[in-house]
Design a protein around this motif. Structure first.
Motif, PDB file in Angstrom:
ATOM      1  N   LYS A 177       5.426  45.174   4.038  1.00 41.44           N
ATOM      2  CA  LYS A 177       5.033  44.538   5.292  1.00 41.44           C
ATOM      3  C   LYS A 177       5.843  43.299   5.641  1.00 41.44           C
ATOM      4  O   LYS A 177       5.489  42.565   6.548  1.00 41.44           O
ATOM      5  CB  LYS A 177       3.553  44.165   5.237  1.00 41.44           C
ATOM      6  N   ARG A 231       9.780  41.330   6.291  1.00 42.19           N
ATOM      7  CA  ARG A 231      11.159  41.590   6.695  1.00 42.19           C
ATOM      8  C   ARG A 231      12.070  41.687   5.470  1.00 42.19           C
ATOM      9  O   ARG A 231      13.034  42.440   5.456  1.00 42.19           O
ATOM     10  CB  ARG A 231      11.657  40.465   7.616  1.00 42.19           C
ATOM     11  N   SER A 235       5.676  46.878   8.192  1.00 41.57           N
ATOM     12  CA  SER A 235       6.834  46.330   8.898  1.00 41.57           C
ATOM     13  C   SER A 235       7.902  45.982   7.879  1.00 41.57           C
ATOM     14  O   SER A 235       7.751  45.027   7.127  1.00 41.57           O
ATOM     15  CB  SER A 235       6.442  45.083   9.701  1.00 41.57           C
ATOM     16  N   CYS A 269       4.000  51.468  11.364  1.00 40.92           N
ATOM     17  CA  CYS A 269       5.086  50.807  12.091  1.00 40.92           C
ATOM     18  C   CYS A 269       5.171  51.343  13.520  1.00 40.92           C
ATOM     19  O   CYS A 269       4.676  52.424  13.830  1.00 40.92           O
ATOM     20  CB  CYS A 269       6.414  51.064  11.395  1.00 40.92           C
ATOM     21  N   TRP A 322       7.722  52.836  15.269  1.00 38.04           N
ATOM     22  CA  TRP A 322       9.020  53.454  15.017  1.00 38.04           C
ATOM     23  C   TRP A 322       9.445  54.330  16.187  1.00 38.04           C
ATOM     24  O   TRP A 322       8.616  54.904  16.894  1.00 38.04           O
ATOM     25  CB  TRP A 322       8.956  54.331  13.768  1.00 38.04           C
TER      26      TRP A 322
END
Length: 437
Positions: free
Chosen positions: A141, A143, A174, A199, A201
């Motif tokens: 979750k 970056r 994420s 997500c 996507w």
């Protein structure tokens, strides 16, 4: 306590220490950040499983480094220490009472139930060529990878021949696809039983992920949400082919939930043909489905054992009125939960469903929230469902006739009188003008 005051004495005493003292000694070393003692305890651990995750409320890198250092020494030895039975390092929050059981808490005695996960993990470890299996919860979750996961992935990568990294529940919220691929390249994908992709996507991203999904042959539950499409129709069809073809490899799939799958309209039959086993739950929500999609859904043999069906947010007002009743007839013997919220259902649509609905003898929960229905059709609904022995709750939205409307009050009195005078055991919630009655 005297052992902990002298780490050298602790390490020397482990060979003769009663196994009952290992867990409380490990806990004291854990809370006291005694790295050398933790390493020594790992090398002599007399249980198959070390449930470290239940001690760590939050990931603790220093503890992980100490435990993995102990495992490194263990893996490097040709002959394991006589007492050591460790095969599974569990970094998950399992909720088991292993530590309380061995800490002397009288309320938590030994039981086979508490040790059941050990037997399961032992079976997994014995079948594996790797001497050590590491279980982890994967919630991707961020970056970037956090320090705890980065260290673990790097450690596993350097020992792929000696360690298997396993995860039963994978949740992706994420994270850049590059990092997802990097993490999952270290995981034994056939261990995964539940997958959630939450997500936003594009369908092309899902197509990149799909081959990994196809390797998760033991997946039982799959959730995909918010998959978007673009205007490049020819390319999108290729992506959909890449995605749906992977369902051919999911032989144990039982539950499928797809939220806002924009790519599914006109392609549902393609996915249904690839299902290899009957589903017990299906949710396709907040998207457009064509008549042909609903027709294929009602004809698919793998729908015949459904216990849960959720079509909330799928407009049923433009479909052929007989399609949903046909589907209900197919699942009447097994269906327990039915959600048709915000489907644009009007009185005429519900009327065509009543006979089929009344045959769903196992139905426990039925929701029509977000549909504008008159009090008259609600009375008809009650007449057809009041004899269902398992039904515990019905949710509907009755068409508002005005807060002081005599028609509303008269219909409501008839409705409640019907509930009282019949053998009706379910809870009825009516929503009128945003108010609950």
């Amino acid at each position: 306590m005297s052992l902990l005051r002298d780490e050298a004495s602790t390490i020397t005493a482990l060979e003769d220490l009663p196994m009952e003292l290992f867990p409380p000694l490990f806990m004291e070393a854990f809370y006291g950040s005694r790295s050398e003692t933790l390493k020594a305890l790992v090398r002599a651990w007399p249980f198959v499983r070390l449930p470290l995750g239940d001690l760590m409320k939050t990931p603790h890198l220093g503890t992980l480094q100490a435990v993995l250092a102990g495992l490194d020494i263990l893996i490097a030895q040709k002959d394991r220490p006589r007492r050591c039975k460790l095969r599974v390092l569990d970094l998950r929050h399992t909720g088991q009472d292993f530590w309380r059981m061995w800490s002397g808490d009288g309320a938590h005695g030994y039981s086979s139930t508490l040790m059941a996960p050990v037997a399961e993990d032992r079976s997994r470890a014995e079948q594996s060529l790797a001497p050590v299996v590491v279980f982890i919860e994967l919630h991707l979750k961020e970056r970037t990878l956090d320090g705890f996961l980065t260290y673990l992935i790097r450690w596993v990568e350097q020992r792929k021949a000696s360690v298997h990294l396993c995860c039963k529940k994978l949740k992706i919220i994420s994270m850049p696809m590059e990092n997802i691929m990097k993490v999952l390249s270290m995981v034994q994908l056939d261990c995964i039983q539940e997958v959630q992709v939450n997500c936003t996507w594009h369908v092309s991203s899902l197509a990149v992920f799909a081959p990994l999904l196809g390797q998760m042959g033991n997946v039982q539950r799959l959730l995909l949400s918010h998959i978007h499409v673009s205007a490049l129709e020819e390319q999108e069809e290729q992506h959909v082919d890449q995605i749906t073809s992977q369902f051919l490899r999911l032989h144990h799939l039982q539950g499928l939930r797809m939220e806002s799958p924009a790519f599914l309209e006109g392609c549902l039959d393609q996915m249904l043909r690839c299902l290899m086993a009957p589903l017990d739950s299906l949710a396709i929500t907040h998207c457009l489905l064509s008549d042909s999609d609903l027709s294929h859904l009602s004809q698919c043999p793998n729908m015949s054992q459904l216990k849960g069906l959720d079509l909330s947010g799928v407009s049923l007002t433009y479909s052929s009125p007989e399609l949903l009743p046909v589907l209900l007839e197919k699942v009447a013997a097994t269906l327990q939960e039915l959600y048709l919220e915000q489907c644009g259902i009007m009185d005429s649509h519900l009327e065509t469903m009543l006979q089929s609905l009344s045959r769903c003898s196992q139905l426990m929960f039925f929701s029509l929230r977000g549909n504008l229905l008159s009090m008259a059709i609600m009375e008809r609904l009650l007449q057809h469902t009041s004899g269902m022995p398992s039904l515990s709750q019905e949710l509907g939205k009755a068409m508002a006739l005005g807060p002081l409307s005599p028609e509303w009050n008269s219909a409501k009195r008839r409705l409640f009188h019907h509930c009282q005078s019949s053998d009706f055991g379910s809870e009825l919630v009516l929503l009128k003008g945003g108010e609950t009655e």
